[in-house]
Design an enzyme around this catalytic site. Structure first.
Site, short mmCIF file in Angstrom:
data_model
loop_
_atom_site.label_atom_id
_atom_site.label_comp_id
_atom_site.label_asym_id
_atom_site.label_seq_id
_atom_site.Cartn_x
_atom_site.Cartn_y
_atom_site.Cartn_z
N GLU A 32 0.79 -1.23 0.00
CA GLU A 32 0.00 0.00 0.00
C GLU A 32 0.83 1.29 0.00
OE1 GLU A 32 -2.38 1.38 3.00
OE2 GLU A 32 -0.78 1.56 4.44
N ASN A 33 2.13 1.17 0.25
CA ASN A 33 2.99 2.36 0.20
C ASN A 33 4.01 2.25 -0.92
OD1 ASN A 33 2.79 1.77 3.58
ND2 ASN A 33 1.96 3.65 2.74
N HIS A 55 -3.98 3.42 2.71
CA HIS A 55 -3.48 4.20 1.57
C HIS A 55 -3.87 3.59 0.22
CE1 HIS A 55 -1.23 7.13 3.85
NE2 HIS A 55 -0.67 6.16 4.56
N HIS A 77 -4.32 -4.65 9.05
CA HIS A 77 -3.63 -3.38 8.85
C HIS A 77 -4.13 -2.41 9.92
CE1 HIS A 77 -1.11 -1.01 6.21
NE2 HIS A 77 -1.92 0.01 6.43
N HIS A 81 4.99 -0.24 10.23
CA HIS A 81 6.28 -0.23 9.54
C HIS A 81 7.46 -0.67 10.39
CE1 HIS A 81 4.99 2.59 5.99
NE2 HIS A 81 4.10 1.65 6.26
FE FE2 Z 1 -0.99 1.89 6.39
#
Ligand code: FE2
Length: 276
Positions: A39-40, A68, A153, A180
């Site tokens: 997603e990033n 995201h 998530h 993260h």
């Molecule tokens: Fe996220």
């Protein structure tokens, strides 16, 4: 069955590392099924169709996302035709795309993957617990799938731990993403579900959550946004977990962290390195 899960791929640094390493890792570990949170992947925000296809080409069976997912507006369109891209299942009814999918692993097993998003310190989506309950009722472990992998998530570890115990014995694995930073609490819960609060990111750890440090620090100091966040471009550490699945039950036998390259201490699932 062997399942490899890689955490949030952040920007070019994370992408380069994953695209270069995943084909070799798949082979080295003889992984049957690979899930990557992407997603990033596009400049730190969202995912494009071209990047999705690169990740799938490199060996991902499924790409999961999170808050995201639609940062790149094209995702609102292409997610409809890309069945291997999931968005959180608890988005409001009518949201493009799907949050759950049934996929074939290399060993022939049917794997159900569910992507779901937390609500603590995040957007107020539908209840993730009831959403998961619904999906497990529709397609349970062994009754509907040989393995069930949940990408949760979420921001809060309390919510993630609650989800792990909520589905313990009913899912192969609950893998946390979004923060993260890899946690060190990987374990097999009492009922046989593999759990980790966060798999960590595939990105440059000389950063703040994968982003260049200057702007986030400036925002903490001044409360003023001066420029956009930009992904940090140093060498990425690939972060994830390896999960060894008991094929008879679909539950997990073992889970171990993966951290390769970049700045973090290095780790590989030892149970995959000995000849079996
Ligand atoms: Fe996220």
């Amino acid at each position: 069955m062997r399942i490899l899960f890689l955490g949030d791929v952040v920007g070019r640094s994370g992408r380069t590392a994953v695209l270069e390493s995943l084909p070799k890792l798949r082979e080295r570990y003889r992984a049957d099924f690979v899930v990557v949170n992407g997603e990033n992947a596009a400049g730190g925000f969202g995912i494009t169709e071209a990047i999705l296809l690169e990740l799938l080409d490199a060996g991902a069976d499924v790409v999961t996302t999170g808050n995201h997912v639609f940062d790149q507006r094209e995702a609102l369109i292409f997610i409809e035709r890309q069945e291997r891209l999931l968005r959180p299942v608890n988005y409001p009814p009518g949201t493009p795309g799907r949050g759950v999918g049934h996929f074939k692993a290399a060993n022939g097993a049917d794997v159900l993957v569910i992507n779901v998003q937390g609500r603590v310190f995040m957007a107020d989506l539908d209840d993730p617990f009831r959403a998961i309950e619904r999906e497990l009722e529709a397609c349970g472990l062994k009754s509907g799938a040989d393995a069930v992998v949940i990408d949760f998530h979420a921001e809060a570890t309390s919510e993630k731990e609650a989800m792990g115990h909520f589905v313990d014995g009913r899912a192969t694995a609950v893998i946390g993403t979004h923060t993260h930073v890899p946690t060190a609490d990987e374990q097999i819960l009492n009922g046989g579900t593999a759990y980790i609060s966060d798999a960590g990111m595939c990105g440059d750890f000389d950063s703040i959550l994968g982003m260049d440090k200057e702007e986030p620090i400036s925002r903490f100091l001044t409360k003023i946004a001066s420029r956009r966040f930009a992904p940090s471009l140093g060498e990425a550490t690939i972060c994830g977990v390896g999960i060894e699945v008991d094929d008879a039950t679909g539950l997990a036998r073992a889970i171990a962290p993966l951290r390769l390259g970049g700045r973090l201490s290095q780790a590989e699932p030892a149970f995959w390195l000995t000849e079996t």
